[in-house]
Design a protein around this motif. Structure first.
Motif, PDB file in Angstrom:
ATOM      1  N   GLY A 112     133.877   8.948 -19.919  1.00 28.15           N
ATOM      2  CA  GLY A 112     134.645   8.545 -21.094  1.00 28.15           C
ATOM      3  C   GLY A 112     135.206   7.147 -20.884  1.00 28.15           C
ATOM      4  O   GLY A 112     135.409   6.715 -19.748  1.00 28.15           O
ATOM      5  N   VAL A 113     135.429   6.453 -21.971  1.00 24.77           N
ATOM      6  CA  VAL A 113     135.952   5.085 -21.926  1.00 24.77           C
ATOM      7  C   VAL A 113     137.344   5.073 -22.540  1.00 24.77           C
ATOM      8  O   VAL A 113     137.566   5.643 -23.616  1.00 24.77           O
ATOM      9  N   VAL A 114     138.277   4.428 -21.859  1.00 24.84           N
ATOM     10  CA  VAL A 114     139.622   4.229 -22.405  1.00 24.84           C
ATOM     11  C   VAL A 114     139.797   2.742 -22.661  1.00 24.84           C
ATOM     12  O   VAL A 114     139.669   1.921 -21.756  1.00 24.84           O
ATOM     13  N   THR A 115     140.075   2.394 -23.909  1.00 20.88           N
ATOM     14  CA  THR A 115     140.125   0.990 -24.299  1.00 20.88           C
ATOM     15  C   THR A 115     141.459   0.638 -24.953  1.00 20.88           C
ATOM     16  O   THR A 115     142.451   1.343 -24.784  1.00 20.88           O
ATOM     17  N   THR A 116     141.477  -0.426 -25.705  1.00 22.25           N
ATOM     18  CA  THR A 116     142.723  -0.934 -26.307  1.00 22.25           C
ATOM     19  C   THR A 116     142.950  -0.298 -27.681  1.00 22.25           C
ATOM     20  O   THR A 116     143.418   0.818 -27.780  1.00 22.25           O
ATOM     21  N   LEU A 117     142.646  -1.017 -28.738  1.00 18.21           N
ATOM     22  CA  LEU A 117     142.874  -0.509 -30.083  1.00 18.21           C
ATOM     23  C   LEU A 117     141.730   0.382 -30.564  1.00 18.21           C
ATOM     24  O   LEU A 117     140.583   0.189 -30.183  1.00 18.21           O
ATOM     25  N   GLU A 118     142.059   1.322 -31.434  1.00 15.50           N
ATOM     26  CA  GLU A 118     141.052   2.236 -31.971  1.00 15.50           C
ATOM     27  C   GLU A 118     139.941   1.487 -32.706  1.00 15.50           C
ATOM     28  O   GLU A 118     138.791   1.938 -32.732  1.00 15.50           O
ATOM     29  N   ARG A 119     140.244   0.335 -33.286  1.00 14.95           N
ATOM     30  CA  ARG A 119     139.248  -0.395 -34.057  1.00 14.95           C
ATOM     31  C   ARG A 119     138.088  -0.879 -33.191  1.00 14.95           C
ATOM     32  O   ARG A 119     137.025  -1.215 -33.702  1.00 14.95           O
ATOM     33  N   SER A 120     138.287  -0.907 -31.873  1.00 15.76           N
ATOM     34  CA  SER A 120     137.233  -1.353 -30.963  1.00 15.76           C
ATOM     35  C   SER A 120     136.296  -0.226 -30.533  1.00 15.76           C
ATOM     36  O   SER A 120     135.248  -0.497 -29.933  1.00 15.76           O
ATOM     37  N   CYS A 121     136.641   1.003 -30.839  1.00 16.66           N
ATOM     38  CA  CYS A 121     135.870   2.142 -30.322  1.00 16.66           C
ATOM     39  C   CYS A 121     134.430   2.163 -30.835  1.00 16.66           C
ATOM     40  O   CYS A 121     133.483   2.356 -30.059  1.00 16.66           O
ATOM     41  N   GLY A 122     134.235   1.974 -32.131  1.00 18.44           N
ATOM     42  CA  GLY A 122     132.885   1.996 -32.684  1.00 18.44           C
ATOM     43  C   GLY A 122     132.018   0.893 -32.113  1.00 18.44           C
ATOM     44  O   GLY A 122     130.821   1.089 -31.835  1.00 18.44           O
ATOM     45  N   GLN A 123     132.605  -0.259 -31.926  1.00 20.56           N
ATOM     46  CA  GLN A 123     131.888  -1.401 -31.360  1.00 20.56           C
ATOM     47  C   GLN A 123     131.444  -1.100 -29.929  1.00 20.56           C
ATOM     48  O   GLN A 123     130.313  -1.420 -29.537  1.00 20.56           O
ATOM     49  N   ILE A 124     132.307  -0.484 -29.150  1.00 19.87           N
ATOM     50  CA  ILE A 124     131.968  -0.114 -27.777  1.00 19.87           C
ATOM     51  C   ILE A 124     130.866   0.938 -27.767  1.00 19.87           C
ATOM     52  O   ILE A 124     129.914   0.866 -26.976  1.00 19.87           O
ATOM     53  N   GLU A 125     130.965   1.913 -28.659  1.00 19.72           N
ATOM     54  CA  GLU A 125     129.922   2.933 -28.744  1.00 19.72           C
ATOM     55  C   GLU A 125     128.566   2.306 -29.027  1.00 19.72           C
ATOM     56  O   GLU A 125     127.550   2.670 -28.420  1.00 19.72           O
ATOM     57  N   ASP A 126     128.534   1.351 -29.941  1.00 21.38           N
ATOM     58  CA  ASP A 126     127.279   0.667 -30.267  1.00 21.38           C
ATOM     59  C   ASP A 126     126.741  -0.105 -29.065  1.00 21.38           C
ATOM     60  O   ASP A 126     125.532  -0.116 -28.802  1.00 21.38           O
ATOM     61  N   SER A 127     127.634  -0.764 -28.336  1.00 19.10           N
ATOM     62  CA  SER A 127     127.227  -1.531 -27.167  1.00 19.10           C
ATOM     63  C   SER A 127     126.624  -0.627 -26.097  1.00 19.10           C
ATOM     64  O   SER A 127     125.615  -0.970 -25.469  1.00 19.10           O
ATOM     65  N   LEU A 128     127.219   0.541 -25.894  1.00 20.84           N
ATOM     66  CA  LEU A 128     126.708   1.488 -24.911  1.00 20.84           C
ATOM     67  C   LEU A 128     125.350   2.037 -25.333  1.00 20.84           C
ATOM     68  O   LEU A 128     124.451   2.208 -24.494  1.00 20.84           O
TER      69      LEU A 128
END
Length: 252
Positions: A112-128
């Motif tokens: 699992g990934v723990v990041t900063t703001l929720e708005r970045s989650c979809g972008q990280i998912e796409d990158s992965l």
């Protein structure tokens, strides 16, 4: 060996923090240089910032005139640009997002990934997903903290632990720090949660060192072939086109 670590934003203090983490992970024969874009967002949080950051990082590498380097580490978690940088420079390019995920997959079946703001989650998912490691990711959880708020160590640790527990409850056997500004949290969090925690900056530095030591470089057969020769205008600097100065940045 010399590695250039690129910050994805214009905040010099964050570059310095990232460099400290990179140097802590680097081997005794490795020199780490930090590179801060001359323009772009002060913090990368969202699609607009990310695309702007990608162009700014590529421009910084294109115009780089410092000591020759052997590899590039891109220290923007989930940010765009890694594919373009691989076309641009002639040395291995390692992005902290995929580096952390690849190492996490060696330590557990799901991460699992723990990041900063929720708005970045979809972008990280796409990158992965684009990097081919999205399948093993069970959750990308935001802490609710902005990138520039991570300077408050106590607050960041508390928010990370809360989010990390959610990721663990979702089935994560390994956790990944989802922002370069979180570098340094991994040991504290791992002890408190009882699961491995991977820092992307450290992971990327060690992978970059390995690629250089093995004599491996980005393949030029296919998708990462060198850019086609043509005139390219960069922002308000239309007088500079072509490949720019990137080829001066590598050694060997």
């Amino acid at each position: 060996m010399r590695i250039v670590v690129t910050n994805c934003n214009t905040t010099q203090e964050m570059t310095e923090e990232i460099v400290r983490g990179a140097r802590a992970a680097a081997g005794p024969g490795t020199t780490v240089l930090g590179l801060t874009p001359a323009w772009g967002p002060e913090s990368a949080e969202g699609w607009l910032d990310s695309y702007l950051s990608a162009a700014a990082v590529m421009d910084a590498l294109r115009t780089y005139d410092g000591p020759a380097y052997d590899a590039v580490v891109m220290a923007g978690f989930g940010e765009h640009g890694r594919e373009g940088v691989r076309e641009l420079v002639d040395v291995p390019v390692v992005d902290i997002t995929e580096a952390a995920a690849h190492l996490a997959c060696l330590l557990g079946r799901r991460y699992g990934v723990v990041t900063t703001l929720e708005r970045s989650c979809g972008q990280i998912e796409d990158s992965l997903e684009l990097a081919g490691v999205g399948r093993n990711c069970v959750a990308v959880i935001g802490t609710g903290l902005g990138v520039l708020e991570l300077e408050d160590g106590e607050r960041t640790e508390a928010a990370f632990l809360t989010a990390a527990e959610r990721a663990r409850d979702a089935g994560a056997e390994v956790l990944v720090l989802g922002c370069a500004g979180m570098t340094g949290l991994q040991r504290v969090v791992a002890e408190k949660l009882g699961v491995p925690v991977v820092d992307g900056v450290g992971a990327a530095v060690k992978l970059a060192e390995s690629l250089v030591e093995l004599g491996l470089r980005t393949s030029r057969a296919g998708g990462y072939a060198r850019p086609l020769p043509k005139r390219r205008a960069w922002g308000r600097d239309p007088g500079q086109g072509g490949h720019g100065a990137a080829s001066r940045g590598h050694s060997g």
